[in-house]
Motif scaffolding. Structure first.
Motif, short mmCIF file in Angstrom:
data_model
loop_
_atom_site.label_atom_id
_atom_site.label_comp_id
_atom_site.label_asym_id
_atom_site.label_seq_id
_atom_site.Cartn_x
_atom_site.Cartn_y
_atom_site.Cartn_z
N ARG A 97 0.86 -1.19 0.00
CA ARG A 97 0.00 0.00 0.00
C ARG A 97 0.89 1.23 0.00
NH1 ARG A 97 -4.04 1.96 4.94
NH2 ARG A 97 -4.60 3.96 4.01
N ILE A 98 0.62 2.16 -0.90
CA ILE A 98 1.40 3.40 -0.95
C ILE A 98 0.45 4.60 -1.01
CG2 ILE A 98 3.48 2.40 -1.95
CD1 ILE A 98 1.28 4.21 -4.31
N SER A 99 0.98 5.77 -0.67
CA SER A 99 0.18 7.00 -0.74
C SER A 99 0.67 7.91 -1.87
CB SER A 99 0.21 7.75 0.59
OG SER A 99 1.55 8.00 0.99
N ASN A 100 1.94 7.77 -2.25
CA ASN A 100 2.51 8.57 -3.33
C ASN A 100 2.14 7.93 -4.67
OD1 ASN A 100 4.00 10.02 -5.15
ND2 ASN A 100 5.93 9.87 -4.03
N THR A 101 1.15 8.49 -5.35
CA THR A 101 0.66 7.88 -6.60
C THR A 101 1.66 7.98 -7.74
OG1 THR A 101 -0.53 9.95 -7.04
CG2 THR A 101 -1.77 8.15 -6.05
N GLU A 102 2.72 8.78 -7.57
CA GLU A 102 3.79 8.81 -8.58
C GLU A 102 4.41 7.42 -8.75
OE1 GLU A 102 5.84 13.19 -8.94
OE2 GLU A 102 6.61 11.80 -7.45
N PHE A 103 4.45 6.66 -7.65
CA PHE A 103 5.01 5.32 -7.72
C PHE A 103 4.22 4.45 -8.69
CE2 PHE A 103 6.74 5.67 -3.10
CZ PHE A 103 7.82 6.40 -3.58
N ILE A 104 2.88 4.60 -8.67
CA ILE A 104 2.04 3.81 -9.57
C ILE A 104 2.22 4.27 -11.01
CG2 ILE A 104 -0.34 3.22 -10.18
CD1 ILE A 104 -1.02 3.38 -7.21
N LEU A 120 1.41 -2.45 -6.52
CA LEU A 120 1.23 -1.28 -5.66
C LEU A 120 -0.24 -0.89 -5.64
CD1 LEU A 120 4.21 0.85 -7.04
CD2 LEU A 120 4.19 -0.34 -4.84
N ILE A 121 -0.77 -0.59 -4.48
CA ILE A 121 -2.15 -0.10 -4.40
C ILE A 121 -2.20 1.16 -3.55
CG2 ILE A 121 -3.22 -2.38 -4.70
CD1 ILE A 121 -3.89 -2.16 -1.64
N SER A 122 -3.05 2.08 -3.96
CA SER A 122 -3.29 3.30 -3.19
C SER A 122 -4.80 3.44 -2.99
CB SER A 122 -2.75 4.52 -3.92
OG SER A 122 -3.24 5.72 -3.32
N PRO A 123 -5.31 3.17 -1.78
CA PRO A 123 -6.75 3.32 -1.54
C PRO A 123 -7.26 4.72 -1.87
CG PRO A 123 -5.74 2.13 0.27
CD PRO A 123 -4.62 2.63 -0.59
N GLU A 124 -6.41 5.73 -1.62
CA GLU A 124 -6.81 7.11 -1.90
C GLU A 124 -6.95 7.35 -3.41
OE1 GLU A 124 -5.20 6.65 2.00
OE2 GLU A 124 -4.21 6.29 0.08
N ALA A 125 -6.00 6.81 -4.19
CA ALA A 125 -6.08 6.95 -5.65
C ALA A 125 -7.26 6.18 -6.21
CB ALA A 125 -4.78 6.46 -6.29
N LEU A 126 -7.54 5.00 -5.65
CA LEU A 126 -8.69 4.21 -6.08
C LEU A 126 -9.99 4.96 -5.81
CD1 LEU A 126 -7.60 0.68 -4.77
CD2 LEU A 126 -7.77 1.38 -7.17
N ALA A 127 -10.06 5.62 -4.63
CA ALA A 127 -11.26 6.39 -4.28
C ALA A 127 -11.44 7.57 -5.22
CB ALA A 127 -11.16 6.87 -2.84
N ALA A 128 -10.34 8.26 -5.56
CA ALA A 128 -10.42 9.40 -6.47
C ALA A 128 -10.90 8.95 -7.86
CB ALA A 128 -9.06 10.09 -6.58
N SER A 129 -10.42 7.80 -8.31
CA SER A 129 -10.85 7.26 -9.61
C SER A 129 -12.33 6.89 -9.58
CB SER A 129 -10.02 6.02 -9.98
OG SER A 129 -8.66 6.36 -10.13
N GLU A 130 -12.77 6.33 -8.45
CA GLU A 130 -14.17 5.95 -8.29
C GLU A 130 -15.07 7.19 -8.35
OE1 GLU A 130 -16.91 2.65 -6.93
OE2 GLU A 130 -14.96 2.75 -7.89
N ILE A 131 -14.62 8.27 -7.74
CA ILE A 131 -15.37 9.52 -7.75
C ILE A 131 -15.49 10.06 -9.17
CG2 ILE A 131 -15.25 11.97 -7.08
CD1 ILE A 131 -14.09 10.93 -4.37
N GLU A 132 -14.38 10.04 -9.91
CA GLU A 132 -14.40 10.54 -11.28
C GLU A 132 -15.35 9.73 -12.15
OE1 GLU A 132 -11.37 10.98 -15.07
OE2 GLU A 132 -10.52 10.85 -13.06
N LEU A 133 -15.34 8.41 -11.99
CA LEU A 133 -16.24 7.55 -12.77
C LEU A 133 -17.70 7.82 -12.41
CD1 LEU A 133 -16.70 5.24 -14.77
CD2 LEU A 133 -16.32 3.63 -12.89
N SER A 134 -17.97 8.04 -11.12
CA SER A 134 -19.34 8.32 -10.68
C SER A 134 -19.88 9.61 -11.28
CB SER A 134 -19.40 8.40 -9.15
OG SER A 134 -19.11 7.16 -8.57
#
Length: 449
Positions: A97-104, A120-134
């Motif tokens: 799990r990482i918070s720096n999405t530059e790594f991804i 690598l997974i970032s729950p925060e980046a996944l949430a932001a992507s989910e918001i954009e799709l919604s």
């Protein structure tokens, strides 16, 4: 599978809980005695108190024979270190799990796999992507994309205006033969039971129905259900959290006009400096008068991603009362998912669930490319890649011995999403999207081995 989880925080505990239900052999490592004590008494897992970066602790957890190590502590440095050590000690696969999405963004360039980190997974980046799709699919309350939108999952509640309410699935198929969507799961209003629809399944008003759509299917679905997929341009975000920051940045890059409310003065100024195209206001967005002053009624969407789930929910309800069409709330309590639509919030986002979905595909047998759990439903949506040895290969869908509690939602072939019916022939290399109740997943997996 033998799985080690480093970090007993909200994501780690939730993963351990879900995986323990799957009868997996789970070991949970953390330095917090209280977190481990709670997990030990509530879950059928092994717990070890200690620092996961310790080689002795990893060996105690039997890392040398582990199938998967997942490091989800609050420190990305710790997570990276644990994965590198685990891989060198013999773990077959590692996830950090990482918070720096530059790594991804630069994971291939940097070569994390060479270091011993498989994913690598970032729950925060996944949430932001989910918001954009919604926001892109604004008329639906649940969304997920396969292969960058070749196939899309869309969930909605049927109103009496829906053309096929009162009709059986096979009747609707005859009336609308050229449609580009298929129903894959239904939850009746007021119940917690998930139905995998068949030809004789009746659509009823109030049903929460999940569809899989190919290109053009979302627009057709809106027309037939009386929904309006309005274009959203003005967005208000409550909370300058990591998710709020990432969402504001990404939405601005996509052309949205974003207004962000953050009550912490220092944090507000930092965000304003980092995101010059976002209007950042240092104020308490929980205040109804302030929301009115900031023209909340002119917003197409209100996104509450503060640190407090209850505040996020209440703020979204205020936004709804002011005429905002789309509301999205970040919540940590899984129980709130069952209340979301009944109290009027369009979409709920949960970091734990998003991270679990992303990780679960490594648990499933067969070539699982992607997966998601359906909100409030006892079902999973999985994307399998068909191999030459798969039992499903070179067979027509109607001839496949498929469980009654599972259904093929669509097929991706050469990057194109297709809705496959009975006379559709599955080929090697196809990516098949399947919805299955949890009790049938093992039977589905065997078809793709």
């Amino acid at each position: 599978m033998k799985i080690i989880i480093a970090g007993a925080g909200e994501v780690g505990f939730h993963l351990a809980k879900l995986l323990s239900y799957e009868s997996q052999e789970i070991t949970l490592i953390d330095t917090d005695k209280e977190c481990l004590a709670y997990a030990d008494t509530h879950l059928d897992i092994k717990v070890i108190k200690g620092d996961a970066t310790s080689i002795a602790i990893l060996k105690e957890a039997q890392v040398t024979t582990s199938d998967l190590l997942i490091s989800v502590t609050s420190s990305e440095t710790t997570n990276i270190t644990v994965c590198v050590l685990a891989k060198q000690l013999g773990s077959k696969r590692t996830i950090a799990r990482i918070s720096n999405t530059e790594f991804i963004s630069h994971k291939d360039e940097v070569g994390f796999i060479r270091f011993g980190i498989d994913e690598l997974i970032s729950p925060e980046a996944l949430a932001a992507s989910e918001i954009e799709l919604s926001l892109k699919q604004s008329s639906f309350n649940d969304n997920y994309e396969f292969e960058d939108g070749a196939l899309t999952m869309a969930g909605l509640t049927l109103s009496k205006e829906a053309s096929f309410v009162g009709k059986k699935v096979k009747q609707a198929a005859k009336i609308f033969p050229e449609i580009h969507f298929v129903p894959i799961a239904i939850q009746r209003a007021g119940t917690q039971f998930t139905i995998i629809p068949r030809g004789d399944t009746l659509f009823k008003e109030g049903d929460n129905v999940v569809f899989v759509t190919s290109e053009g299917g979302a627009e057709e679905l809106c027309k037939l259900t009386g929904k309006e997929n309005t274009e959203i341009k003005n967005v208000m975000i409550l909370g300058g959290t990591q998710i709020g920051f990432k969402s504001a940045r990404e939405l601005c890059e996509k052309g949205f006009k974003v207004k962000l409310l953050e009550k912490n003065k220092e944090r507000a100024f930092d965000i304003a400096d980092a995101l010059p195209n976002v209007l950042v206001i240092n104020t308490d967005g929980r205040n109804v008068d302030i929301l009115d002053e900031e023209s909340i009624s002119d917003m197409g969407a209100f996104i509450a991603v503060g640190d407090n789930s209850e505040t996020n929910i209440m703020s979204c309800l205020v936004a709804k009362s002011k005429g905002v069409k789309k509301t999205i709330a970040l919540v940590e309590n899984m129980d709130y998912f069952e209340l979301s639509q009944s109290i009027g919030i369009d979409t709920l986002i949960n970091k734990k669930l998003l991270a679990a979905n992303n990780i679960f595909r490594y648990i499933r047998k067969g070539e699982v490319v992607a997966m998601t759990k359906l909100n409030n439903m006892n079902a999973e949506l999985l994307e399998f890649e068909v191999k030459a040895t798969s039992a499903i290969c070179n067979k027509f869908i109607k001839d496949i011995d498929f469980p009654r509690t599972a259904i093929i939602g669509g097929v991706i072939r050469d990057g194109l999403g297709l809705i496959g019916l009975g006379d559709f022939k599955i080929q090697e290399g196809d990516r098949v999207v399947i919805c299955s109740l949890l009790k049938s997943i093992k039977s589905v997996e065997r078809l793709f081995l």
